[in-house]
Design a protein around this motif. Sequence first.
Motif, mmCIF file in Angstrom:
data_model
loop_
_atom_site.group_PDB
_atom_site.id
_atom_site.type_symbol
_atom_site.label_atom_id
_atom_site.label_comp_id
_atom_site.label_asym_id
_atom_site.label_seq_id
_atom_site.Cartn_x
_atom_site.Cartn_y
_atom_site.Cartn_z
ATOM 1 N N LEU A 108 0.886 -1.277 0.033
ATOM 2 C CA LEU A 108 -0.099 -0.152 0.064
ATOM 3 C C LEU A 108 0.963 1.182 0.057
ATOM 4 O O LEU A 108 0.482 2.364 -0.703
ATOM 5 C CB LEU A 108 -0.871 0.286 1.112
ATOM 6 N N GLU A 109 1.932 1.187 0.635
ATOM 7 C CA GLU A 109 2.951 2.397 0.743
ATOM 8 C C GLU A 109 3.499 2.585 -0.545
ATOM 9 O O GLU A 109 3.345 3.894 -1.141
ATOM 10 C CB GLU A 109 3.797 2.300 1.839
ATOM 11 N N ALA A 110 3.908 1.746 -1.271
ATOM 12 C CA ALA A 110 4.428 1.586 -2.617
ATOM 13 C C ALA A 110 3.461 2.219 -3.363
ATOM 14 O O ALA A 110 3.818 3.065 -4.341
ATOM 15 C CB ALA A 110 4.991 0.521 -2.971
ATOM 16 N N ALA A 111 2.283 1.821 -3.343
ATOM 17 C CA ALA A 111 1.349 2.102 -4.497
ATOM 18 C C ALA A 111 0.937 3.540 -4.396
ATOM 19 O O ALA A 111 0.886 4.430 -5.119
ATOM 20 C CB ALA A 111 -0.030 1.344 -4.366
ATOM 21 N N LYS A 112 0.635 3.981 -2.987
ATOM 22 C CA LYS A 112 0.266 5.364 -2.676
ATOM 23 C C LYS A 112 1.221 6.289 -3.221
ATOM 24 O O LYS A 112 1.170 7.411 -3.502
ATOM 25 C CB LYS A 112 -0.300 5.553 -1.161
#
Length: 368
Positions: A326-330
Amino acid sequence: MNDEQHQGTPVPPGAPDPAGELAHAEDADVEVRVDRIAVDGTYVRVSSIGEPGERAFVLVAGLGIASTYYERLAPHLNEYGPVHALDLPGFAGVPRFRGAVSIERYADAVEAVIDELRLHDPVLVGHSMGTQVVTEVAARRPDVSDVVLISPVLDPASRSVRRAALRFLRSSVHEPSAVRWHAVTAYALCGWHWFRKVLPEMIAYPIEERAADVQARTLVVRGEHDALVPRSWVRRLARALPYAVLREVVGGAHSVMHAQADAVARLAVAHVDGRLPDRGVSSLQRVRDDSTASDLDRLGLTDRWLVVKSRFTELVGMAKGDDERLEAAKSAHAVAMADRDGVPVDPEERETVVETVAPERGGDRRPF
């Protein structure tokens, strides 16, 4: 000023300009951090951008919806202070509460986040059912001095499943495709069982009664085409609040903070700074957002792919409870939007983010 007039929100010299200062930043902050804060047998997922130490914004989304709904608003608010967008229990892949559920229980969860993060007088921002949650929190905490209610629900005339659904459908035809995509995927993750369990609580919650106990200065924002939140209702709600100013965004619908993020960000920051004139709750002044467009329409081909890839990566991350994904995608989405705004991003940070989500981009990290 009457309802048919249109008013901008001029930014005086030296005042924060969330829609303009981003383009002049030395380096854009594109790193999104994802944390879990334990609450009542489950947790709240908190997506944060910006450095601690300044006055924070706490963003609470609506029924069944992920914090992704705030992805276009959060970076603008970040130019003013750190932003924490919450995924509440039962939504966006976060495990549900056990037992009975209520708006008050969700308010307990938000209070737990505020206390755990040690936030002093955060600006509470709620959308749709999230306005009920932040109103409940503000009613309990007289130390909260500023609240923003975006598309507050529900007026007494629509407090039935049938009426609320019909009004929601009327509003949805004015929503951009990106909002519809977010809604479909978010509702799928929420699941019909949980949605059906929370919906009656949202419909029954008497927000106008709790509003009387809110001491905070409150900004109420609605979209012009929001059938779920009629003008007569926001005026009635504003009269119940000790201090309220009303604004309507031209062309907006229920998810106005996504499609017209620039206008809503300007309003929110101007409200916090005390720069919104108050001509009484009977005056619902109108503002425009000429930047309205979908993310893909505004991007070059390379960053269109990065946005699409980050979308699916985020969805998988929510479904699997994978916070690192999630961190990477956001963060990848933030990189793409920084490209669009011509904002410099630290090259090493850019390469790390892009390599994690879309290594196939390769070579030139800038849009075509």
